[in-house]
Enzyme design. Structure first.
Site, mmCIF file in Angstrom:
data_model
loop_
_atom_site.group_PDB
_atom_site.id
_atom_site.type_symbol
_atom_site.label_atom_id
_atom_site.label_comp_id
_atom_site.label_asym_id
_atom_site.label_seq_id
_atom_site.Cartn_x
_atom_site.Cartn_y
_atom_site.Cartn_z
ATOM 1 N N HIS A 36 0.805 -1.210 0.000
ATOM 2 C CA HIS A 36 0.000 0.000 0.000
ATOM 3 C C HIS A 36 0.853 1.281 0.000
ATOM 4 O O HIS A 36 1.577 1.561 0.961
ATOM 5 C CB HIS A 36 -0.917 -0.032 1.236
ATOM 6 C CG HIS A 36 -1.854 1.119 1.342
ATOM 7 N ND1 HIS A 36 -1.491 2.354 1.844
ATOM 8 C CD2 HIS A 36 -3.167 1.234 0.999
ATOM 9 C CE1 HIS A 36 -2.518 3.161 1.818
ATOM 10 N NE2 HIS A 36 -3.564 2.516 1.318
ATOM 11 N N ASP A 37 0.784 2.031 -1.104
ATOM 12 C CA ASP A 37 1.319 3.398 -1.199
ATOM 13 C C ASP A 37 2.793 3.540 -0.816
ATOM 14 O O ASP A 37 3.189 4.552 -0.221
ATOM 15 C CB ASP A 37 0.489 4.343 -0.328
ATOM 16 C CG ASP A 37 -0.910 4.570 -0.883
ATOM 17 O OD1 ASP A 37 -1.300 3.871 -1.827
ATOM 18 O OD2 ASP A 37 -1.620 5.444 -0.352
ATOM 19 N N LYS A 124 -4.685 4.885 -7.020
ATOM 20 C CA LYS A 124 -5.508 4.997 -5.815
ATOM 21 C C LYS A 124 -5.949 6.450 -5.612
ATOM 22 O O LYS A 124 -5.137 7.367 -5.691
ATOM 23 C CB LYS A 124 -4.691 4.495 -4.620
ATOM 24 C CG LYS A 124 -5.411 4.488 -3.290
ATOM 25 C CD LYS A 124 -4.590 3.671 -2.290
ATOM 26 C CE LYS A 124 -5.079 3.882 -0.878
ATOM 27 N NZ LYS A 124 -4.629 5.178 -0.338
#
Length: 304
Positions: A36-37, A124
């Protein structure tokens, strides 16, 4: 509204994990891994070379490598650079314009975690990696209803993704030592909330232990190995000791080459040198078990 500079803090260990309310177990046939990110823009807020970012990157690397070996899909999320106010929405009020610095610099996933060919890359737009990304559809298409979550930041996107997945019947696993945050306080907040309301909080090693790699099974069984050796030595199979030096027993170079060719026909590639270096039944079985069987017609296979 720039991101805060994050002071070093110790990554929580297994002994620091909160008690989980549920006892879900990850399944390699049902799980996917979300990284994630892990973009330069967000990672740059940490102090380089200091915890928790050192452990964060190392543990995500371990998870990614382990999941790849098991055929578990690996998914990356990343926020785009240069969003318009309409694209940014209410995030603009809390965090400003978002990722800045050029798509080749700040938007990019850090070099240590560069996506591999075949990994799924999601653009995202909101805290949760499920919102407007197609992640739910991608999981459903592969029959996946578990999501192992790692990355940053724990109490924002990672936690919101876990909560969103939970409310859509996806079981989240939040990896405590493979996420990081603005502070240890925020980090623990995320772990406590997730463990009580929407996820299993676990560690990198616990995930790896719960998803063991299948042991290689040799195409030639222990019984067949003993029978092949006994046949070439013209002796009873029961007369040959497990740790006996087979060269001294009469296993000459011609017989060794005969074994090499015989086992290749079973789909297991071994060499004359490998057999000669450790000439016992015990060592040969270990050698065969460590070899990946070669399917007929696959690269490296030989015609019988």
């Amino acid at each position: 509204m720039a991101l805060p500079a994050i002071a070093p803090y110790s990554m929580p260990g297994a002994e620091d994990l909160p008690r989980n309310k549920v006892s879900w177990t990850p399944d390699p046939k049902r799980a996917a891994l979300l990284i994630h990110d892990m973009q330069r823009y967000f990672v740059d807020a940490f102090t380089p070379g200091q915890p928790p970012v050192t452990e964060l990157v190392a543990n995500i690397q371990r998870l990614r490598a382990h999941c790849a070996k098991l055929g578990i899909p690996v998914v990356y999320s990343a926020q785009p650079e240069g969003q318009t106010p309409e694209q940014r929405g209410l995030l603009l009020d809390f965090w400003g314009a978002g990722v800045r610095g050029g798509p080749e610099e700040k938007q990019k996933i850090i070099d240590a975690l560069t996506p591999s060919e075949g990994d799924l890359f999601l653009t995202k737009w909101r805290y949760s990696a499920f919102r407007r990304t197609g992640l739910m559809e991608a999981l459903a298409a592969q029959g996946r209803d578990q999501l192992i979550i790692c990355g940053i930041y724990a109490h924002i996107g990672c936690l919101q993704t876990a909560s969103d997945g939970f409310m859509s019947e996806v079981r989240p696993f939040l990896v405590a030592d493979a996420v990081a945050d603005f502070s240890l306080e925020k980090h623990r907040l995320a772990l406590d909330y997730a463990s009580q309301l929407c996820a299993v909080v676990t560690s990198t090693q616990q995930i790896i232990d719960a998803l063991p790699l299948a042991e290689s099974t040799p195409a030639v069984s222990r019984e067949q190995l003993r029978a092949d050796v006994a046949e070439l030595l013209m002796e009873s199979a029961t007369a040959i000791g497990e740790d006996e030096n087979l060269l001294e027993r009469g296993m000459d170079s011609i017989r060794l080459m005969s074994l090499v060719e015989r086992w290749r026909q079973h789909g297991t590639e071994v060499s004359f040198v490998e057999l000669a270096e450790k000439p016992t039944l015990t060592d040969w079985y270990s050698l065969l078990a460590a070899k990946q069987p070669v399917e007929p017609g696959a690269p490296g296979a030989r015609a019988s």
